[in-house]
Design a protein around this motif. Structure first.
Motif, short mmCIF file in Angstrom:
data_model
loop_
_atom_site.label_atom_id
_atom_site.label_comp_id
_atom_site.label_asym_id
_atom_site.label_seq_id
_atom_site.Cartn_x
_atom_site.Cartn_y
_atom_site.Cartn_z
N ARG A 1 6.13 -7.53 8.76
CA ARG A 1 5.67 -6.80 7.77
C ARG A 1 6.67 -6.18 6.96
NH1 ARG A 1 -0.25 -4.70 7.22
NH2 ARG A 1 -0.29 -5.68 9.44
N ILE A 2 6.59 -6.36 5.43
CA ILE A 2 7.77 -5.67 4.77
C ILE A 2 7.28 -4.38 4.18
CG2 ILE A 2 6.79 -6.48 2.50
CD1 ILE A 2 10.48 -7.14 3.81
N ALA A 3 8.41 -3.46 3.99
CA ALA A 3 8.38 -2.41 3.47
C ALA A 3 9.22 -1.99 2.27
CB ALA A 3 8.61 -1.39 4.65
N ARG A 4 8.78 -0.88 1.39
CA ARG A 4 9.80 -0.89 0.26
C ARG A 4 9.90 0.68 0.09
NH1 ARG A 4 9.47 -0.23 -5.12
NH2 ARG A 4 7.44 -0.74 -5.89
N THR A 5 11.24 1.27 -0.19
CA THR A 5 11.60 2.36 -0.67
C THR A 5 10.77 2.68 -2.08
OG1 THR A 5 13.40 2.15 0.92
CG2 THR A 5 13.28 4.12 -0.80
N LEU A 6 10.44 4.05 -2.23
CA LEU A 6 9.92 4.24 -3.67
C LEU A 6 11.14 4.44 -4.34
CD1 LEU A 6 6.95 6.59 -2.83
CD2 LEU A 6 6.76 4.19 -3.49
N ALA B 1 1.86 4.67 9.85
CA ALA B 1 1.02 3.72 9.01
C ALA B 1 -0.19 3.33 9.86
CB ALA B 1 1.71 2.83 8.17
N ALA B 2 0.34 2.62 11.07
CA ALA B 2 -0.84 2.32 11.96
C ALA B 2 -1.95 3.25 12.20
CB ALA B 2 -0.01 1.54 13.27
N LEU C 1 6.17 2.40 0.55
CA LEU C 1 5.29 1.21 0.50
C LEU C 1 5.28 0.55 1.65
CD1 LEU C 1 5.90 0.37 -3.39
CD2 LEU C 1 4.02 1.61 -2.45
N LEU C 2 4.08 -0.08 2.11
CA LEU C 2 4.06 -0.86 3.26
C LEU C 2 3.00 -2.20 3.15
CD1 LEU C 2 5.01 -1.25 6.22
CD2 LEU C 2 2.88 -0.36 7.01
N GLY C 3 3.37 -3.55 3.47
CA GLY C 3 2.83 -4.61 3.00
C GLY C 3 1.42 -4.42 3.80
N ARG C 4 0.52 -4.94 2.73
CA ARG C 4 -0.82 -4.68 2.98
C ARG C 4 -1.32 -5.65 4.16
NH1 ARG C 4 -5.63 -5.81 -1.37
NH2 ARG C 4 -7.47 -4.74 -0.71
N THR C 5 -0.74 -6.74 4.27
CA THR C 5 -0.93 -7.61 5.33
C THR C 5 0.48 -8.07 5.88
OG1 THR C 5 -0.84 -9.65 4.25
CG2 THR C 5 -2.93 -8.62 4.38
N VAL D 1 0.97 -1.10 -0.01
CA VAL D 1 -0.05 0.13 0.11
C VAL D 1 0.82 1.28 0.09
CG1 VAL D 1 -1.76 1.15 1.22
CG2 VAL D 1 -1.71 -0.95 1.25
N LEU D 2 0.51 2.06 -0.92
CA LEU D 2 1.38 3.51 -0.94
C LEU D 2 1.14 4.35 0.20
CD1 LEU D 2 3.21 5.64 -2.38
CD2 LEU D 2 1.17 6.35 -3.57
N ILE D 3 2.05 4.60 1.40
CA ILE D 3 1.69 5.45 2.50
C ILE D 3 2.06 6.80 2.18
CG2 ILE D 3 2.26 5.61 4.90
CD1 ILE D 3 0.50 3.02 3.97
N PRO D 4 1.12 7.87 2.04
CA PRO D 4 1.38 9.03 1.44
C PRO D 4 2.57 9.82 2.59
CG PRO D 4 -0.57 9.11 2.69
CD PRO D 4 -0.17 7.77 2.68
N ALA D 5 3.25 10.97 2.04
CA ALA D 5 4.06 11.66 2.58
C ALA D 5 3.32 12.42 3.63
CB ALA D 5 4.96 12.54 1.86
#
Length: 393
Positions: free
Chosen positions: A388-393, A272-273, A207-211, A176-180
């Motif tokens: 839960r995994i995250a990703r850098t844009l 995000a939480a 980005l953060l894992g949806r689950t 899921v794209l987490i906004p700035a």
């Protein structure tokens, strides 16, 4: 009478405090002596009368001097210009010089952006920016404030609906794209000491894992299993994951996809939480709603459940409260003193332990708060800890 009071007010405002007290004592002394002389002449105890005369004259003279200073609903004209008496007075912000006449909004900008006078030059300063005059500094401060307001509105709108879903391949978690944006991290009243002090954090989008990572996703990337597949199957959150295991999973997923996967920082996870909420949970402070959003001690039966069965947060994330603990990148610190404010992982100092977030199916509601923190050794494994995994844009 009004003219006399105004004249007396103007005169008393010019008096030094020391002069007023000297005059007060002289008057009291004279009045006391007169009272004592009259008492002695009438064959009375002149010492007592002297004392009474002296002390009764003190409040009388004090009231006479103070009376013209009583605030009245009128406009006072001083060097800063016209203002109502109940308005905040301009402060000496610039090297002890009286503030230049400003509207209330301009005074607000001056304080918000810390406009000050240069120590040696006749210029005005905002941070490292220098301006030739105060109007120029105020104009820039106004532009910055309007930009902050626009950003605040944009950030609030970003949390009003589910974020964009990104997937890098058939074996990859939905992200899921987490906004700035910015938020206040930690707990105030009612929080634990290790959730303080509260502090504002500004983050870039990520980005953060949806689950939480599932058994199936773990097997697709790692080629092995850590959990009991008889409970929940491939949609069960992977458990018995250590922090070191999570690092290996992120490294292999990055290698497989060519993307920058990692664990989220603690600030990213809490941001995000919360999903734009300042309450205890992503949905606010109503504990009765927790049943619909989380697996925890009251409804889980003492075990984790397949991901995505409870209601998602407004941004589209599942199981941020309860089900399994989730590792984040940060080292454990006893509190937030010295914590980063840019959303990056805080790995300097602290202990060798790493931070866990979110609570599990075994925990009570307080542990599921967005701000609650826990920790474990990097090689710890148990059946209530996942990732839960995250990703850098």
């Amino acid at each position: 009478m009004r003219e006399a009071l105004n004249l007396l007010e103007g005169w008393t405002q010019q008096l030094d405090v020391e002069f007023v007290w000297i005059a007060l004592l002289i008057h009291a002394g004279v009045f006391g002596c007169f009272s004592g002389w009259m008492a002695k002449k009438k064959n009375r105890n002149h010492r007592n009368w002297f004392a009474l005369g002296f002390f009764f004259s003190v409040p009388a003279v004090f009231a006479l001097i103070a009376m013209p200073k009583v605030e009245r609903p009128s406009i006072a004209l001083r060097d800063e210009g016209a203002r109502w008496r109940d308005a905040p007075a301009p402060q000496n912000l610039f090297d002890g010089q009286p503030d230049i006449a400003q509207t209330p909004y301009q005074r607000f900008l001056t304080r918000r952006f810390g406009i000050s006078k240069h120590e040696t030059l006749d210029k005005f300063v905002i941070g490292r920016d220098v301006f030739d005059n105060l109007p120029a500094a105020l104009a820039v401060a106004n532009e910055r404030y309007e930009q902050q307001l626009a950003e605040s509105v944009a950030w609030q709108l970003a949390w009003s609906s589910a974020g964009e879903i990104v997937n890098d391949g058939p074996d990859c978690p939905d992200m899921v794209l987490i906004p700035a944006g910015r938020f206040v991290m930690g707990s105030g009243a009612g929080g634990e000491f290790y959730e303080t002090p509260t502090h504002q954090v500004t983050l870039a989008a990520f980005l953060l894992g949806r689950t939480a990572v599932t058994q199936g996703q773990w097997q697709a990337v790692m080629g092995s299993q850590l959990s009991d597949l008889t409970v929940g199957g491939m949609d069960q959150p992977v458990t018995n994951v250590s922090w070191n295991d999570a690092q290996e999973f992120a490294a292999r997923l990055s290698q497989k996809t060519g993307k920058s996967y990692r664990l989220p920082s603690e600030a990213e996870w809490e941001y995000a939480a919360r999903a734009g909420s300042a309450g205890r949970w992503s949905f606010g402070d109503d504990e009765s709603q927790l049943q619909a959003h989380a697996w925890f001690s009251e409804n889980s039966g003492g075990q984790a459940h397949p991901v995505g069965q409870k209601a998602a947060s407004v941004i589209g994330l599942y199981d941020m409260h309860g089900n399994v603990w989730e590792w984040v990148q940060d080292s454990w610190h006893e509190d937030y003193k010295g914590a980063s404010i840019d959303g990056s992982a805080w790995v300097s100092g602290g202990s060798a332990e790493r931070v866990l977030r979110g609570g599990s199916s075994l925990e009570y509601p307080r542990v599921l708060w967005s701000a609650f923190r826990h920790c474990g050794a990097p090689d710890d494994r148990n059946d209530s800890t996942g990732m839960r995994i995250a990703r850098t844009l």
